[in-house]
Write an enzyme that holds these catalytic residues in place. Structure first.
Site, mmCIF file in Angstrom:
data_model
loop_
_atom_site.group_PDB
_atom_site.id
_atom_site.type_symbol
_atom_site.label_atom_id
_atom_site.label_comp_id
_atom_site.label_asym_id
_atom_site.label_seq_id
_atom_site.Cartn_x
_atom_site.Cartn_y
_atom_site.Cartn_z
ATOM 1 N N ASP A 43 0.828 -1.200 0.000
ATOM 2 C CA ASP A 43 0.000 0.000 0.000
ATOM 3 C C ASP A 43 0.870 1.260 0.000
ATOM 4 O O ASP A 43 0.600 2.218 -0.727
ATOM 5 C CB ASP A 43 -0.921 -0.020 1.224
ATOM 6 C CG ASP A 43 -1.754 1.249 1.337
ATOM 7 O OD1 ASP A 43 -2.621 1.462 0.478
ATOM 8 O OD2 ASP A 43 -1.521 2.021 2.288
ATOM 9 N N GLU A 115 -2.066 -5.379 -3.577
ATOM 10 C CA GLU A 115 -1.071 -4.611 -2.822
ATOM 11 C C GLU A 115 -0.033 -5.531 -2.194
ATOM 12 O O GLU A 115 1.154 -5.189 -2.138
ATOM 13 C CB GLU A 115 -1.766 -3.776 -1.751
ATOM 14 C CG GLU A 115 -2.605 -2.641 -2.329
ATOM 15 C CD GLU A 115 -3.267 -1.799 -1.270
ATOM 16 O OE1 GLU A 115 -3.453 -0.593 -1.513
ATOM 17 O OE2 GLU A 115 -3.618 -2.334 -0.200
#
Length: 222
Positions: A43, A115
């Site tokens: 992320d 992610e």
């Protein structure tokens, strides 16, 4: 088979990225790790690479609009689309409950796995392979977000002002283009009453028109 165009040196990282917590919990005796920590790392890498790309390619956009644009292209929906393109739904390992509950189609699971995969690539190969992975998708997502009105619609704002005076005419024309096919730049001129009033350069004609309209509004003091 994941369509990632990257070969892991440490294949366990790839496996971990595709391991949902529900699967790891069902196999707790094997000391199997889930992808949550990799998702946390990915992320951050995604946010950085995207911010760097936007900062470099959209020098005329202020901070607030860059933030809106980044949010639009790294949202759950966009990541879920990327996951499907990569083949993540077929590769992710889920526990029985999550599997039976439709977890393979759950947007949050697919976005997190995307992610996590990015985090795994970053750990395995560093920032450049991670950047290459992100830039396979982000430029197109940015174009879609801009076309969909991810930030202020300057063209509409300008049109509304011009329309108040019926004698005024407003049009856009292509002034030039440059760069290779994969990284084109278009320059659009904004003509007010047939005279060039402002211009803008962007990665698409629509974006260039928006930036030309923004510049015109600034000239007008709006």
């Amino acid at each position: 088979m994941l369509k990632i165009d990257y070969k892991f040196k440490d294949v366990s990282l790839r496996q971990k990225a595709m391991t949902h917590s529900s699967y790891a919990n069902e196999h707790h005796g094997t000391h199997l790790d889930c992808n949550e920590r990799l998702e946390f790392l990915g992320d951050s890498v995604l946010g950085f690479v995207t911010a760097d790309y936007l900062f470099t390619h959209y020098p005329e956009l202020p901070e607030g609009e860059l933030t809106k644009l980044r949010a639009a292209v790294v949202c759950e929906g966009a990541l879920c689309e990327i996951a499907r393109e990569l083949g993540i739904p077929e590769e992710i390992r889920l526990g029985h409950g999550e599997e039976n509950g439709g977890g393979r189609k759950r947007p949050s699971i697919l976005a997190d796995a995307t992610e996590a995969l990015l985090g795994a690539i970053y750990l395995d190969g560093g920032i450049e392979p991670a950047r290459a992975f992100v830039l396979r998708f982000i430029p197109h997502k940015v174009d879609v977000a801009i076309a969909g009105g991810a930030f202020k619609d300057y063209k509409t704002m300008l049109q509304e002002i011009v329309q108040k005076n019926k004698q005024e005419t407003l049009e856009y024309r292509l002034a030039g283009q440059s760069g290779p096919d994969h990284d084109k730049r278009f320059t659009m001129e904004l003509l007010l009453n047939s005279n060039v009033f402002a211009s803008g350069t962007g990665r698409s004609k629509k974006e260039a028109e928006q930036l030309a309209a923004k510049k015109a509004l600034e000239i007008m003091g709006c």
